[in-house]
Design a protein around this motif. Sequence first.
Motif, mmCIF file in Angstrom:
data_model
loop_
_atom_site.group_PDB
_atom_site.id
_atom_site.type_symbol
_atom_site.label_atom_id
_atom_site.label_comp_id
_atom_site.label_asym_id
_atom_site.label_seq_id
_atom_site.Cartn_x
_atom_site.Cartn_y
_atom_site.Cartn_z
ATOM 1 N N ARG A 52 0.810 -1.223 0.000
ATOM 2 C CA ARG A 52 0.000 0.000 0.000
ATOM 3 C C ARG A 52 0.846 1.276 0.000
ATOM 4 N N GLY A 53 0.496 2.178 -0.923
ATOM 5 C CA GLY A 53 1.105 3.517 -0.900
ATOM 6 C C GLY A 53 2.513 3.594 -1.462
ATOM 7 N N ALA A 54 3.161 2.464 -1.646
ATOM 8 C CA ALA A 54 4.536 2.540 -2.128
ATOM 9 C C ALA A 54 4.542 2.651 -3.637
ATOM 10 N N ALA A 55 5.456 3.362 -4.177
ATOM 11 C CA ALA A 55 5.616 3.410 -5.629
ATOM 12 C C ALA A 55 7.109 3.531 -5.885
ATOM 13 N N ALA A 56 7.554 4.733 -6.072
ATOM 14 C CA ALA A 56 8.990 4.964 -6.262
ATOM 15 C C ALA A 56 9.318 6.291 -5.586
ATOM 16 N N PRO A 57 10.568 6.478 -5.209
ATOM 17 C CA PRO A 57 10.930 7.767 -4.611
ATOM 18 C C PRO A 57 10.736 8.889 -5.641
ATOM 19 N N SER A 58 10.457 10.079 -5.150
ATOM 20 C CA SER A 58 10.197 11.192 -6.058
ATOM 21 C C SER A 58 11.480 11.615 -6.782
ATOM 22 N N GLU A 59 11.286 12.312 -7.880
ATOM 23 C CA GLU A 59 12.424 12.830 -8.652
ATOM 24 C C GLU A 59 13.213 13.834 -7.798
ATOM 25 N N GLU A 60 12.476 14.563 -6.990
ATOM 26 C CA GLU A 60 13.124 15.544 -6.105
ATOM 27 C C GLU A 60 14.084 14.847 -5.141
ATOM 28 N N ALA A 61 13.624 13.710 -4.607
ATOM 29 C CA ALA A 61 14.473 12.960 -3.666
ATOM 30 C C ALA A 61 15.729 12.453 -4.381
ATOM 31 N N ARG A 62 15.545 12.019 -5.619
ATOM 32 C CA ARG A 62 16.702 11.508 -6.379
ATOM 33 C C ARG A 62 17.721 12.628 -6.605
ATOM 34 N N LEU A 63 17.218 13.789 -7.004
ATOM 35 C CA LEU A 63 18.123 14.906 -7.290
ATOM 36 C C LEU A 63 18.845 15.387 -6.032
ATOM 37 N N ARG A 64 18.101 15.375 -4.920
ATOM 38 C CA ARG A 64 18.696 15.812 -3.645
ATOM 39 C C ARG A 64 19.840 14.860 -3.259
ATOM 40 N N LEU A 65 19.578 13.573 -3.400
ATOM 41 C CA LEU A 65 20.603 12.579 -3.060
ATOM 42 C C LEU A 65 21.786 12.674 -4.017
ATOM 43 N N ARG A 66 21.482 12.858 -5.290
ATOM 44 C CA ARG A 66 22.543 12.943 -6.300
ATOM 45 C C ARG A 66 23.468 14.126 -5.999
ATOM 46 N N ALA A 67 22.852 15.261 -5.643
ATOM 47 C CA ALA A 67 23.648 16.458 -5.335
ATOM 48 C C ALA A 67 24.523 16.204 -4.107
ATOM 49 N N ALA A 68 23.962 15.519 -3.104
ATOM 50 C CA ALA A 68 24.730 15.233 -1.887
ATOM 51 C C ALA A 68 25.908 14.316 -2.190
ATOM 52 N N VAL A 69 25.661 13.289 -3.016
ATOM 53 C CA VAL A 69 26.739 12.358 -3.374
ATOM 54 C C VAL A 69 27.815 13.087 -4.175
ATOM 55 N N LYS A 70 27.366 13.912 -5.101
ATOM 56 C CA LYS A 70 28.322 14.662 -5.936
ATOM 57 C C LYS A 70 29.192 15.559 -5.068
ATOM 58 N N ASP A 71 28.571 16.152 -4.087
ATOM 59 C CA ASP A 71 29.289 17.049 -3.186
ATOM 60 C C ASP A 71 30.303 16.289 -2.326
ATOM 61 N N ARG A 72 29.866 15.134 -1.782
ATOM 62 C CA ARG A 72 30.761 14.372 -0.882
ATOM 63 C C ARG A 72 31.919 13.720 -1.621
ATOM 64 N N PHE A 73 31.643 13.265 -2.854
ATOM 65 C CA PHE A 73 32.667 12.484 -3.550
ATOM 66 C C PHE A 73 33.239 13.229 -4.749
ATOM 67 N N ARG A 74 33.312 14.555 -4.614
ATOM 68 C CA ARG A 74 33.879 15.361 -5.699
ATOM 69 C C ARG A 74 35.334 14.919 -5.926
ATOM 70 N N PRO A 75 35.713 14.573 -7.165
ATOM 71 C CA PRO A 75 37.089 14.125 -7.391
ATOM 72 C C PRO A 75 38.088 15.282 -7.269
ATOM 73 N N THR A 76 39.314 14.937 -6.873
ATOM 74 C CA THR A 76 40.350 15.967 -6.760
ATOM 75 C C THR A 76 40.775 16.401 -8.157
ATOM 76 N N ARG A 77 41.595 17.473 -8.228
ATOM 77 C CA ARG A 77 42.018 17.989 -9.531
ATOM 78 C C ARG A 77 42.810 16.921 -10.298
ATOM 79 N N SER A 78 43.704 16.207 -9.582
ATOM 80 C CA SER A 78 44.522 15.205 -10.276
ATOM 81 C C SER A 78 43.651 14.048 -10.777
ATOM 82 N N GLN A 79 42.601 13.677 -9.983
ATOM 83 C CA GLN A 79 41.707 12.605 -10.435
ATOM 84 C C GLN A 79 40.945 13.024 -11.687
ATOM 85 N N ARG A 80 40.548 14.313 -11.687
ATOM 86 C CA ARG A 80 39.816 14.809 -12.859
ATOM 87 C C ARG A 80 40.725 14.796 -14.098
#
Lengths: 140, 180
Positions: A52-80
Motif C-alpha cells: 500500500r502507498g509505495a511506488a517509487a521515490p520522487s524525482e526531487e528525492a533523487r536529485l537531492r541525493l545525487r547532489a549530496a553524493v556529488k558534493d561528498r565524492f567530488r574528485p580531486t584535480r589530479s583525479q579529474r
Amino acid sequence: MDCPLIEGHLVGYHLAALSEEDRTEVEAHLVGCGACLRTYLALKTHLDRGGRGAAAPSEEARLRLRAAVKDRFRPTRSQRALRWLRRPVPLYQGMAVLVVAVAAAALAPTITRALGREDVARSSERVDTARPVALSTNIY
Amino acid sequence: MDSDEALYARVKRGDMDAFDELYTRHSTRLFGFLRGQLATAADAEDVMHEAILATLESPEISFSGGSFRTWLYRIARNRVLNRLRSQGRGQGALMKMKAEGHEPAPPADDRIAREQLLQALDGAVARLPPTLSDLYHLRSSGLSYDEMAHVLDIPLGTIKSRMNQMVDLLRKELLPWTAR
C-alpha cells in the motif's frame, strides 16, 4: 488443490517460500485457472510495489541525493585530469589526428628540400666586395 | 555490466554515472522496503537518503562479509529502527494496525474481492510480529535467504524456519478472503 487453497498459497509462492510439492501444484493450477492467475498477477504487482502507498521515490528525492553524493565524492584535480586523459576518444577525432600526422610525414621531405634550396641560393649570392665599407656592413 | 561493488568503488571516486546506475538498480525496491515500515513516503525518502549516503561513506565496508545490497539493507534497516525508536511510534503503528482487526468477508465480485484481498494482505503484513515483518519486507525486496541472514545477522536455518512461519501466518490471516 482448489482455488481458495491456491489463493492462500500465492504470497508464499511469490516469496519463493513454498515446498517443492506446493510450488508445483500452484504452478499447475495457475496454468489452467484464469481467475487465480489474475489474482496472482494483481498480488505480484502489489507486492513488487512494496504494498500500500509505495511506488517509487520522487524525482526531487533523487536529485537531492545525487547532489549530496556529488558534493561528498567530488574528485580531486589530479583525479579529474587522470579521468580526462583516460576518456574514450571519438573515432572521428582519432582519424583527424591520424590524417594530419600522415600528411605532415608525407610533406616533410618536400618542405625540407624547398627550404634547403633556399639556403643554398642565399649562400651563393655574389658579394660585391668593391662596395664601400659603410654599405658592406649591411651585407654582413 | 558492472557489479554493484564495482559501481560502488566508482561512485567513491566521484563517478556520477556509476551512482545513477546504482540508484536505478536499487532505489525502487529499497523505497518499497522502507515504505512498508515507515508511516509516510517522505519518511521513506529521508531514510533512503541517509542509508545510501551512509553506505557510500562508510569506511569499514568489506564485501567479503556480504554484497553491496546486503550492506545497503542492513544500514537502511538500522536507520528505520532508529527512526521508529526516536519517534516512539514503532509499536504504535503496529498496534494501530492490529486494532483495525479483521474486516468483514469480501463480496463475491472478482475485482472487488481481489482489491480487498490486497488490502487484507497489507493489514496482515502490518500485523506481523517485527521479526517476521523484517523478513517479509526484505524478501519482498528481492533479497536471497543468505542476504537476509547477513542483514539480520541471524543463522540461515533461523531465516528458513521464520520464513515458513511467516508464510503460514499470512496464509491463515488471508483465509477469510480466500475461502469463498
